[in-house]
Design a protein around this motif. Structure first.
Motif, PDB file in Angstrom:
ATOM      1  N   MET A   1      41.223  35.421  56.601  1.00  0.00           N
ATOM      2  CA  MET A   1      41.228  35.256  55.162  1.00  0.00           C
ATOM      3  C   MET A   1      42.162  36.329  54.573  1.00  0.00           C
ATOM      4  N   PRO A   2      43.045  35.954  53.647  1.00  0.00           N
ATOM      5  CA  PRO A   2      43.947  36.925  53.030  1.00  0.00           C
ATOM      6  C   PRO A   2      43.186  38.011  52.277  1.00  0.00           C
ATOM      7  N   GLN A   3      43.833  39.177  52.172  1.00  0.00           N
ATOM      8  CA  GLN A   3      43.259  40.297  51.435  1.00  0.00           C
ATOM      9  C   GLN A   3      44.273  40.832  50.435  1.00  0.00           C
ATOM     10  N   ILE A   4      43.762  41.315  49.314  1.00  0.00           N
ATOM     11  CA  ILE A   4      44.592  41.978  48.312  1.00  0.00           C
ATOM     12  C   ILE A   4      43.987  43.347  48.049  1.00  0.00           C
ATOM     13  N   THR A   5      44.811  44.390  48.187  1.00  0.00           N
ATOM     14  CA  THR A   5      44.401  45.749  47.867  1.00  0.00           C
ATOM     15  C   THR A   5      45.168  46.186  46.626  1.00  0.00           C
ATOM     16  N   PHE A   6      44.434  46.643  45.623  1.00  0.00           N
ATOM     17  CA  PHE A   6      45.054  47.106  44.385  1.00  0.00           C
ATOM     18  C   PHE A   6      45.104  48.630  44.377  1.00  0.00           C
ATOM     19  N   LEU A   7      46.299  49.150  44.152  1.00  0.00           N
ATOM     20  CA  LEU A   7      46.496  50.585  43.983  1.00  0.00           C
ATOM     21  C   LEU A   7      46.657  50.863  42.505  1.00  0.00           C
ATOM     22  N   PRO A   8      46.255  51.983  41.994  1.00  0.00           N
ATOM     23  CA  PRO A   8      45.938  53.205  42.706  1.00  0.00           C
ATOM     24  C   PRO A   8      44.483  53.318  43.140  1.00  0.00           C
ATOM     25  N   GLY A   9      43.620  52.407  42.769  1.00  0.00           N
ATOM     26  CA  GLY A   9      42.196  52.526  43.088  1.00  0.00           C
ATOM     27  C   GLY A   9      41.826  52.221  44.515  1.00  0.00           C
ATOM     28  N   ASN A  10      42.781  51.636  45.276  1.00  0.00           N
ATOM     29  CA  ASN A  10      42.552  51.288  46.680  1.00  0.00           C
ATOM     30  C   ASN A  10      41.350  50.360  46.851  1.00  0.00           C
ATOM     31  N   GLU A  11      41.235  49.371  45.956  1.00  0.00           N
ATOM     32  CA  GLU A  11      40.151  48.387  46.017  1.00  0.00           C
ATOM     33  C   GLU A  11      40.661  47.122  46.697  1.00  0.00           C
ATOM     34  N   THR A  12      39.953  46.671  47.731  1.00  0.00           N
ATOM     35  CA  THR A  12      40.386  45.538  48.542  1.00  0.00           C
ATOM     36  C   THR A  12      39.428  44.370  48.373  1.00  0.00           C
ATOM     37  N   PHE A  13      40.013  43.178  48.278  1.00  0.00           N
ATOM     38  CA  PHE A  13      39.227  41.955  48.095  1.00  0.00           C
ATOM     39  C   PHE A  13      39.751  40.872  49.032  1.00  0.00           C
ATOM     40  N   GLU A  14      38.840  40.139  49.645  1.00  0.00           N
ATOM     41  CA  GLU A  14      39.221  38.954  50.403  1.00  0.00           C
ATOM     42  C   GLU A  14      39.315  37.793  49.428  1.00  0.00           C
ATOM     43  N   VAL A  15      40.336  36.979  49.616  1.00  0.00           N
ATOM     44  CA  VAL A  15      40.552  35.833  48.731  1.00  0.00           C
ATOM     45  C   VAL A  15      40.886  34.602  49.561  1.00  0.00           C
ATOM     46  N   ASN A  16      40.719  33.466  48.965  1.00  0.00           N
ATOM     47  CA  ASN A  16      41.114  32.224  49.624  1.00  0.00           C
ATOM     48  C   ASN A  16      42.633  32.109  49.625  1.00  0.00           C
ATOM     49  N   GLU A  17      43.147  31.430  50.624  1.00  0.00           N
ATOM     50  CA  GLU A  17      44.585  31.175  50.704  1.00  0.00           C
ATOM     51  C   GLU A  17      45.050  30.471  49.424  1.00  0.00           C
ATOM     52  N   GLY A  18      46.152  30.926  48.870  1.00  0.00           N
ATOM     53  CA  GLY A  18      46.704  30.324  47.666  1.00  0.00           C
ATOM     54  C   GLY A  18      46.165  30.906  46.371  1.00  0.00           C
ATOM     55  N   PHE A  19      45.402  31.993  46.463  1.00  0.00           N
ATOM     56  CA  PHE A  19      44.822  32.638  45.288  1.00  0.00           C
ATOM     57  C   PHE A  19      45.892  33.444  44.557  1.00  0.00           C
ATOM     58  N   LYS A  20      45.940  33.336  43.249  1.00  0.00           N
ATOM     59  CA  LYS A  20      46.901  34.118  42.466  1.00  0.00           C
ATOM     60  C   LYS A  20      46.436  35.569  42.343  1.00  0.00           C
ATOM     61  N   ILE A  21      47.380  36.473  42.408  1.00  0.00           N
ATOM     62  CA  ILE A  21      47.077  37.900  42.311  1.00  0.00           C
ATOM     63  C   ILE A  21      46.424  38.233  40.971  1.00  0.00           C
ATOM     64  N   LEU A  22      46.919  37.677  39.894  1.00  0.00           N
ATOM     65  CA  LEU A  22      46.346  37.954  38.575  1.00  0.00           C
ATOM     66  C   LEU A  22      44.898  37.493  38.500  1.00  0.00           C
ATOM     67  N   VAL A  23      44.591  36.338  39.034  1.00  0.00           N
ATOM     68  CA  VAL A  23      43.227  35.814  39.005  1.00  0.00           C
ATOM     69  C   VAL A  23      42.290  36.739  39.780  1.00  0.00           C
ATOM     70  N   CYS A  24      42.736  37.211  40.936  1.00  0.00           N
ATOM     71  CA  CYS A  24      41.920  38.133  41.724  1.00  0.00           C
ATOM     72  C   CYS A  24      41.642  39.405  40.933  1.00  0.00           C
ATOM     73  N   ALA A  25      42.663  39.954  40.290  1.00  0.00           N
ATOM     74  CA  ALA A  25      42.489  41.189  39.517  1.00  0.00           C
ATOM     75  C   ALA A  25      41.504  40.990  38.367  1.00  0.00           C
ATOM     76  N   VAL A  26      41.683  39.946  37.600  1.00  0.00           N
ATOM     77  CA  VAL A  26      40.828  39.704  36.433  1.00  0.00           C
ATOM     78  C   VAL A  26      39.384  39.456  36.864  1.00  0.00           C
ATOM     79  N   ARG A  27      39.198  38.619  37.861  1.00  0.00           N
ATOM     80  CA  ARG A  27      37.839  38.302  38.313  1.00  0.00           C
ATOM     81  C   ARG A  27      37.098  39.523  38.852  1.00  0.00           C
ATOM     82  N   ASN A  28      37.852  40.485  39.374  1.00  0.00           N
ATOM     83  CA  ASN A  28      37.234  41.678  39.946  1.00  0.00           C
ATOM     84  C   ASN A  28      37.326  42.891  39.032  1.00  0.00           C
ATOM     85  N   LYS A  29      37.655  42.619  37.759  1.00  0.00           N
ATOM     86  CA  LYS A  29      37.695  43.664  36.731  1.00  0.00           C
ATOM     87  C   LYS A  29      38.628  44.821  37.073  1.00  0.00           C
ATOM     88  N   ILE A  30      39.781  44.463  37.681  1.00  0.00           N
ATOM     89  CA  ILE A  30      40.823  45.438  37.968  1.00  0.00           C
ATOM     90  C   ILE A  30      41.703  45.539  36.726  1.00  0.00           C
TER      91      ILE A  30
END
Length: 106
Positions: A1-30
């Protein structure tokens, strides 16, 4: 499963293939800067590294990045357009502090 890590907080999230980066950030309150969500304003530009496979640049994304004078080599992408297809993406949100769409778009 793909992962996205947001810096500078170093927070990592697993996402489904084809997930938009913006959607992942907003949904996880980044805390990510964005405006239109449709490749018109350029506010959501981020620097991406990692061993990831991303969706290809859309025509609208390419046009806007070019207009803003930002790299077209895939290292800078619009979070509203970019989907992670596989691997691990590292998204540097501090990059958003290095430019202003208002200064670059007429």
């Amino acid at each position: 499963m793909p992962q996205i890590t947001f810096l500078p907080g170093n927070e990592t999230f697993e996402v489904n293939e084809g997930f938009k980066i913006l959607v992942c950030a907003v949904r996880n309150k980044i805390s990510i800067q964005y405006g239109c969500g449709s490749a018109r304003c350029g506010t959501c530009g981020v620097k991406i590294t990692g061993d990831c496979v991303l969706s290809e640049l859309t025509a609208a994304e390419t046009e806007l990045l070019e207009k803003m004078g930002l790299p077209l080599d895939g290292t800078v992408r619009l979070a509203c357009q970019t989907k992670i297809l596989s691997g691990s993406a590292v998204v540097d949100l501090d990059y958003q502090l290095t430019y202003s769409p208002d200064d670059r778009l007429d």
